[in-house]
Design a protein around this motif. Structure first.
Motif, PDB file in Angstrom:
ATOM      1  N   ALA A 193       0.808  -1.218   0.000  1.00  0.00           N
ATOM      2  CA  ALA A 193       0.000   0.000   0.000  1.00  0.00           C
ATOM      3  C   ALA A 193       0.845   1.272   0.000  1.00  0.00           C
ATOM      4  CB  ALA A 193      -0.928   0.015   1.217  1.00  0.00           C
ATOM      5  N   TYR A 194       2.152   1.145   0.254  1.00  0.00           N
ATOM      6  CA  TYR A 194       3.014   2.327   0.396  1.00  0.00           C
ATOM      7  C   TYR A 194       3.354   2.959  -0.949  1.00  0.00           C
ATOM      8  CZ  TYR A 194       7.147   5.157   1.302  1.00  0.00           C
ATOM      9  OH  TYR A 194       8.044   6.190   1.343  1.00  0.00           O
ATOM     10  N   LYS A 195       3.364   4.292  -0.956  1.00  0.00           N
ATOM     11  CA  LYS A 195       3.784   5.067  -2.123  1.00  0.00           C
ATOM     12  C   LYS A 195       4.967   5.936  -1.703  1.00  0.00           C
ATOM     13  CE  LYS A 195      -0.819   5.254  -4.240  1.00  0.00           C
ATOM     14  NZ  LYS A 195      -1.370   4.260  -3.286  1.00  0.00           N
ATOM     15  N   PRO A 196       6.059   5.934  -2.465  1.00  0.00           N
ATOM     16  CA  PRO A 196       7.278   6.659  -2.090  1.00  0.00           C
ATOM     17  C   PRO A 196       7.050   8.139  -1.778  1.00  0.00           C
ATOM     18  CG  PRO A 196       7.730   5.194  -3.921  1.00  0.00           C
ATOM     19  CD  PRO A 196       6.242   5.163  -3.714  1.00  0.00           C
ATOM     20  N   GLU A 197       6.077   8.756  -2.422  1.00  0.00           N
ATOM     21  CA  GLU A 197       5.848  10.189  -2.190  1.00  0.00           C
ATOM     22  C   GLU A 197       5.293  10.471  -0.793  1.00  0.00           C
ATOM     23  OE1 GLU A 197       2.436   8.676  -4.910  1.00  0.00           O
ATOM     24  OE2 GLU A 197       4.614   8.445  -4.697  1.00  0.00           O
ATOM     25  N   MET A 198       4.870   9.421  -0.079  1.00  0.00           N
ATOM     26  CA  MET A 198       4.313   9.626   1.254  1.00  0.00           C
ATOM     27  C   MET A 198       5.363  10.181   2.212  1.00  0.00           C
ATOM     28  SD  MET A 198       2.014   6.132   1.458  1.00  0.00           S
ATOM     29  CE  MET A 198       1.737   6.235   3.212  1.00  0.00           C
ATOM     30  N   ALA A 199       6.604   9.703   2.110  1.00  0.00           N
ATOM     31  CA  ALA A 199       7.670  10.181   2.988  1.00  0.00           C
ATOM     32  C   ALA A 199       7.979  11.646   2.718  1.00  0.00           C
ATOM     33  CB  ALA A 199       8.925   9.330   2.802  1.00  0.00           C
ATOM     34  N   GLN A 200       8.000  12.028   1.444  1.00  0.00           N
ATOM     35  CA  GLN A 200       8.262  13.423   1.092  1.00  0.00           C
ATOM     36  C   GLN A 200       7.124  14.325   1.547  1.00  0.00           C
ATOM     37  OE1 GLN A 200      11.167  14.697  -0.266  1.00  0.00           O
ATOM     38  NE2 GLN A 200      10.171  16.604   0.355  1.00  0.00           N
ATOM     39  N   ALA A 201       5.900  13.837   1.417  1.00  0.00           N
ATOM     40  CA  ALA A 201       4.744  14.611   1.873  1.00  0.00           C
ATOM     41  C   ALA A 201       4.814  14.833   3.379  1.00  0.00           C
ATOM     42  CB  ALA A 201       3.453  13.883   1.503  1.00  0.00           C
ATOM     43  N   SER A 202       5.239  13.828   4.096  1.00  0.00           N
ATOM     44  CA  SER A 202       5.387  13.952   5.546  1.00  0.00           C
ATOM     45  C   SER A 202       6.462  14.977   5.882  1.00  0.00           C
ATOM     46  CB  SER A 202       5.746  12.594   6.154  1.00  0.00           C
ATOM     47  OG  SER A 202       5.939  12.709   7.548  1.00  0.00           O
ATOM     48  N   ALA A 203       7.586  14.937   5.160  1.00  0.00           N
ATOM     49  CA  ALA A 203       8.685  15.881   5.396  1.00  0.00           C
ATOM     50  C   ALA A 203       8.238  17.311   5.106  1.00  0.00           C
ATOM     51  CB  ALA A 203       9.880  15.510   4.536  1.00  0.00           C
ATOM     52  N   ASP A 204       7.482  17.498   4.022  1.00  0.00           N
ATOM     53  CA  ASP A 204       6.988  18.833   3.661  1.00  0.00           C
ATOM     54  C   ASP A 204       6.020  19.350   4.713  1.00  0.00           C
ATOM     55  OD1 ASP A 204       8.492  18.649   1.372  1.00  0.00           O
ATOM     56  OD2 ASP A 204       6.818  18.086   0.071  1.00  0.00           O
ATOM     57  N   SER A 205       5.175  18.465   5.210  1.00  0.00           N
ATOM     58  CA  SER A 205       4.209  18.845   6.234  1.00  0.00           C
ATOM     59  C   SER A 205       4.920  19.268   7.519  1.00  0.00           C
ATOM     60  CB  SER A 205       3.263  17.681   6.533  1.00  0.00           C
ATOM     61  OG  SER A 205       2.388  17.982   7.590  1.00  0.00           O
ATOM     62  N   VAL A 206       5.958  18.533   7.882  1.00  0.00           N
ATOM     63  CA  VAL A 206       6.737  18.863   9.084  1.00  0.00           C
ATOM     64  C   VAL A 206       7.434  20.198   8.910  1.00  0.00           C
ATOM     65  CG1 VAL A 206       8.728  18.189  10.466  1.00  0.00           C
ATOM     66  CG2 VAL A 206       7.030  16.487   9.812  1.00  0.00           C
ATOM     67  N   ALA A 207       7.951  20.444   7.701  1.00  0.00           N
ATOM     68  CA  ALA A 207       8.654  21.705   7.434  1.00  0.00           C
ATOM     69  C   ALA A 207       7.700  22.901   7.605  1.00  0.00           C
ATOM     70  CB  ALA A 207       9.229  21.682   6.025  1.00  0.00           C
ATOM     71  N   LYS A 208       6.469  22.740   7.145  1.00  0.00           N
ATOM     72  CA  LYS A 208       5.484  23.825   7.287  1.00  0.00           C
ATOM     73  C   LYS A 208       5.149  24.072   8.753  1.00  0.00           C
ATOM     74  CE  LYS A 208       3.266  23.168   2.768  1.00  0.00           C
ATOM     75  NZ  LYS A 208       2.000  22.785   2.081  1.00  0.00           N
ATOM     76  N   LYS A 209       5.032  23.000   9.530  1.00  0.00           N
ATOM     77  CA  LYS A 209       4.718  23.141  10.948  1.00  0.00           C
ATOM     78  C   LYS A 209       5.846  23.815  11.723  1.00  0.00           C
ATOM     79  CE  LYS A 209       1.793  18.999  11.118  1.00  0.00           C
ATOM     80  NZ  LYS A 209       1.666  17.625  11.657  1.00  0.00           N
ATOM     81  N   SER A 210       7.070  23.641  11.207  1.00  0.00           N
ATOM     82  CA  SER A 210       8.235  24.181  11.916  1.00  0.00           C
ATOM     83  C   SER A 210       8.430  25.677  11.666  1.00  0.00           C
ATOM     84  CB  SER A 210       9.506  23.432  11.468  1.00  0.00           C
ATOM     85  OG  SER A 210       9.376  22.050  11.746  1.00  0.00           O
ATOM     86  N   LYS A 211       7.767  26.203  10.642  1.00  0.00           N
ATOM     87  CA  LYS A 211       7.939  27.632  10.300  1.00  0.00           C
ATOM     88  C   LYS A 211       7.121  28.503  11.253  1.00  0.00           C
ATOM     89  CE  LYS A 211       8.972  26.945   5.404  1.00  0.00           C
ATOM     90  NZ  LYS A 211       8.540  27.226   4.012  1.00  0.00           N
TER      91      LYS A 211
END
Length: 211
Positions: A193-211
């Motif tokens: 069920a895993y899609k490689p873009e899921m990890a990048q989406a998680s990283a992007d989401s974390v980056a937004k929360k950190s700003k």
């Protein structure tokens, strides 16, 4: 006399028949009771419970592996940045020490000013190390939370046929029969069920929360 004996014999036979019938009924009830106990025991032995070895899931789940790779890359970047600042500080400290030894400063005030600059650089390195460490730890925690949320969502899909009423993780189980271990099957489901873009989406989401 014969008739009287015959009647006594008939009564005796009827009594025996009644006793045999009663014994048969009691034996039938006992057999039925034993069968019920066995069936009940079998049902209890086949409770719809399973467990997952979470350490294996986190080490073999592609999502977790990609997240770890992202965090390792960030750690390398932080380390390179920190080493650059540390090298600059080390060079400034050595230069100050050399000039102080040959009395190269034109005044005591100039020497103190240069020393304060070197101490400030050292403090900057220490602050940067603390900041980068905290940023990496926070990013790792948030991305791990995303992984766990995905695992919780996927276990519901994995068990959508209702085979299991309870799924445990082995860290909280003292003993469980290996037949209840669904780890390998669940890992296969997760990776399918895993899609490689899921990890990048998680990283992007974390980056937004950190700003």
């Amino acid at each position: 006399m014969i008739k009287k004996n015959f009647l006594h014999s008939g009564a005796a036979l009827l009594g025996c028949a009644a006793l045999l019938t009663l014994a048969s009924c009691q034996q039938g009830k006992q057999t039925q009771s034993a069968t019920t106990v066995v069936a009940s025991s079998t049902e209890e032995a086949q409770l719809p419970i399973a467990y997952v070895r979470m350490d294996s899931v986190l080490s073999q789940y592609k999502y977790a592996q990609d997240v770890q790779a992202t965090l390792a890359k960030d750690a390398d970047g932080h380390r390179t940045r920190l080493q650059g600042r540390a090298a600059a500080f080390q060079k400034a400290a050595e230069d100050f020490q050399r000039r102080a030894q040959i009395n190269a400063f034109i005044s005591e005030e100039a020497a103190q000013k240069e020393q304060a600059k070197v101490i400030g650089m050292q403090q900057e390195v220490q602050n940067l190390e603390l900041k980068l460490g905290q940023e990496l730890a926070m990013k790792g925690q948030l991305m791990q939370e995303d992984i766990l949320k995905e695992i919780q969502a996927q276990i519901k899909i994995f068990n959508q046929d209702g085979r299991y009423k309870l799924v445990l993780i082995n860290s909280g189980v003292l003993y469980a029969d290996e037949s209840m271990d669904i780890t390998d099957a669940f890992i296969q489901h997760l990776n399918a069920a895993y899609k490689p873009e899921m990890a990048q989406a998680s990283a992007d989401s974390v980056a937004k929360k950190s700003k």
